[in-house]
Design a protein around this motif. Structure first.
Motif, mmCIF file in Angstrom:
data_model
loop_
_atom_site.group_PDB
_atom_site.id
_atom_site.type_symbol
_atom_site.label_atom_id
_atom_site.label_comp_id
_atom_site.label_asym_id
_atom_site.label_seq_id
_atom_site.Cartn_x
_atom_site.Cartn_y
_atom_site.Cartn_z
ATOM 1 N N ASP A 193 0.820 -1.219 0.000
ATOM 2 C CA ASP A 193 0.000 0.000 0.000
ATOM 3 C C ASP A 193 0.853 1.267 0.000
ATOM 4 O O ASP A 193 0.550 2.233 -0.700
ATOM 5 C CB ASP A 193 -0.918 0.013 1.226
ATOM 6 N N ALA A 194 1.915 1.232 0.799
ATOM 7 C CA ALA A 194 2.759 2.430 0.886
ATOM 8 C C ALA A 194 3.417 2.725 -0.458
ATOM 9 O O ALA A 194 3.527 3.878 -0.876
ATOM 10 C CB ALA A 194 3.830 2.240 1.954
ATOM 11 N N GLU A 195 3.822 1.671 -1.128
ATOM 12 C CA GLU A 195 4.438 1.859 -2.445
ATOM 13 C C GLU A 195 3.436 2.411 -3.451
ATOM 14 O O GLU A 195 3.748 3.298 -4.237
ATOM 15 C CB GLU A 195 4.959 0.526 -2.970
ATOM 16 N N ARG A 206 8.909 12.902 1.278
ATOM 17 C CA ARG A 206 9.174 11.473 1.256
ATOM 18 C C ARG A 206 10.136 11.174 0.128
ATOM 19 O O ARG A 206 10.261 11.912 -0.827
ATOM 20 C CB ARG A 206 7.866 10.733 1.065
ATOM 21 N N TYR A 266 16.736 -2.200 1.576
ATOM 22 C CA TYR A 266 15.482 -2.129 2.321
ATOM 23 C C TYR A 266 15.531 -2.936 3.600
ATOM 24 O O TYR A 266 14.690 -2.788 4.440
ATOM 25 C CB TYR A 266 14.326 -2.486 1.392
ATOM 26 N N ASP A 289 10.706 4.917 -1.000
ATOM 27 C CA ASP A 289 9.427 4.341 -0.611
ATOM 28 C C ASP A 289 8.841 3.474 -1.712
ATOM 29 O O ASP A 289 8.102 2.551 -1.457
ATOM 30 C CB ASP A 289 8.421 5.459 -0.292
ATOM 31 N N GLU A 334 1.959 9.382 -5.815
ATOM 32 C CA GLU A 334 2.461 10.701 -5.421
ATOM 33 C C GLU A 334 3.506 11.183 -6.424
ATOM 34 O O GLU A 334 3.472 12.322 -6.892
ATOM 35 C CB GLU A 334 3.063 10.611 -4.027
ATOM 36 N N GLU A 381 0.889 4.156 -2.867
ATOM 37 C CA GLU A 381 0.649 5.557 -2.540
ATOM 38 C C GLU A 381 1.796 6.422 -3.049
ATOM 39 O O GLU A 381 1.592 7.492 -3.609
ATOM 40 C CB GLU A 381 0.548 5.665 -1.014
ATOM 41 N N ARG A 382 3.015 5.903 -2.853
ATOM 42 C CA ARG A 382 4.193 6.673 -3.253
ATOM 43 C C ARG A 382 4.277 6.827 -4.782
ATOM 44 O O ARG A 382 4.631 7.888 -5.289
ATOM 45 C CB ARG A 382 5.447 5.979 -2.716
#
Lengths: 199, 225
Positions: free
Chosen positions: A117-119, B3, B45, B7, A125, A121-122
């Motif tokens: 999910d974070a990826e 950020r 990572y 990520d 973005e 979202e990134r």
């Protein structure tokens, strides 16, 4: 009298990575490192889905690898153009068929990893999809009414041309033309850069 | 705080690894030779949390690096094909051979970024199977914003072919950068443009490690204090 000898050292530019990737896996790695993120963002800005964009990116590079010997360019720019031509072809295939072609990935036995999910979202973005959505919505609202309605009905609501033709009392060809003109105009919007100020 | 692209990179990098492995297999089959692919990528990572919190602002990511030795240390000071290589940041490898250095570039978001590599003839590259390969194409590496933080730092660790831990970054603070890892304390004087590099043999335990620039200390795994 003191004399100084000058010698010219002739250098030749290295061939593009794609040419070297014909028999050098490290060159293919380098090519991927150089272009993968841009290809990913290219897709993300057009399909609005990071995972889908990653799938398309995988198929693009798998195809590039398999066709690498057909690349005849001599510069990095030509190489980049060649890879993005494959990317556009993958995108076109996706739009036509509604699914990602995976033939090259399957031939190589490569499975595309899943994004967290974070990826996701990134990626969105970085691709500026939020801004893009706003811009597309704005541009959609500025289209002539017939084009806007055609794009909305066929592309967004996924209604077939035949159904719309019956309902609107015009030929399928007319609706296709309206959708095409509308998408072309929206497409121009998608190709404009999104700039992001980092604070 | 912005950020960092790190990520998003794990899946993209994982995909690249899989494609690269497959490409190596294909080429080996075509050439009727055993695959000569190695685990080429760092695994940043594993240390993502470390790296991300190492700097106060402007996260960092890691780049691909390879260790190696046996090549002569170059004398050249610049390279027209690789602008931004800061030769005065060069640090010796514990086993000798080519020194490590950084190249500074600015990403599309205007942030300062660093590419780490082995220095030869004023250019950065990697050593693969004992052979030096100059980096090609656009540089990549960790990025940060020196407008937001006085220090950009990154840690990269690689287990093979020769285990190395490399701490590197940019400082806009006058004076040396002090790196404390376990009982080891190193004071590294950044080059003219603030770049610093420290190379450690092995996969050092970064627990409790800190980097100090001026009066500010940045803890690995924690924020500056």
């Amino acid at each position: 009298m003191h004399q100084m000898a000058l010698r010219w050292r002739q250098t030749r530019p290295e061939p593009p990575l794609l040419r070297r990737a014909a028999d050098d896996p490290a060159a293919f790695d380098e090519l991927y490192d150089e272009l993968a993120q841009r290809v990913l963002l290219f897709f993300t800005r057009r399909v609005f889905d990071g995972q889908l964009a990653l799938d398309l990116t995988g198929e693009t590079f798998a195809t590039a690898f398999q066709r690498r010997r057909s690349f005849r360019g001599t510069t990095a720019e030509e190489q980049e153009g060649w890879v993005f031509a494959i990317a556009r072809s993958q995108l076109s295939h996706y739009w036509r068929r509604g699914r990602v072609e995976r033939a090259a990935l399957q031939r190589l036995g490569v499975e595309v990893p899943a994004m967290g999910d974070a990826e996701l979202e990134r990626v969105e973005e970085l691709a500026g999809t939020a801004q893009l959505r706003t811009r597309v919505a704005h541009e959609l609202s500025r289209l002539p009414a017939d084009q806007r309605e055609a794009v909305q009905a066929h592309v967004v609501d996924e209604r077939p041309y035949s159904e719309l033709a019956d309902e609107w009392g015009v030929s399928e060809q007319t609706i296709r033309a309206r959708v095409s003109r509308g998408l072309r105009r929206l497409g121009a919007t998608l190709d404009e850069p999104v700039t992001e100020r980092v604070h | 705080m912005s950020r960092d692209p790190s990520d998003l990179l794990p899946s993209l990098r994982e995909l690249g690894d899989r494609l690269g492995d497959a490409a190596a297999r294909e080429i080996a089959t075509e050439q009727d030779t055993p695959p000569r692919r190695r685990r080429r990528r760092w695994h940043p990572y594993v240390f993502g949390g470390i790296v991300a919190t190492l700097v106060a602002a402007g996260g960092v990511t890691a780049t691909d690096l390879f260790t190696g030795s046996g090549d002569p240390v170059p004398e050249e000071r610049s390279s027209p094909s690789q602008p931004g290589v800061l030769t005065d940041s060069a640090a010796q490898d514990p086993a000798g051979g080519l020194p490590w250095a950084v190249r500074v570039f600015v990403d599309e978001r205007g942030r300062e970024c660093l590419q780490l590599g082995r220095l030869r003839d004023g250019a950065l590259g990697t050593v693969i199977s004992g052979q030096y390969r100059r980096y090609q194409g656009r540089p990549n590496g960790p990025c940060g914003d020196l407008g937001e933080t006085p220090l950009i730092a990154a840690v990269e660790q690689r287990s093979q072919p020769t285990a190395r831990s490399v701490v590197f970054g940019l400082s806009r603070v006058q004076g040396p950068v002090t790196i404390r890892i376990g009982d080891s304390v190193r004071r590294v004087r950044p080059g003219a443009l603030g770049a610093y590099v420290a190379v450690y043999a092995g996969m050092v335990d970064l627990t409790g490690a800190t980097i100090t620039a001026g009066k500010r200390t940045f803890a690995i795994g924690g924020s500056g204090r």
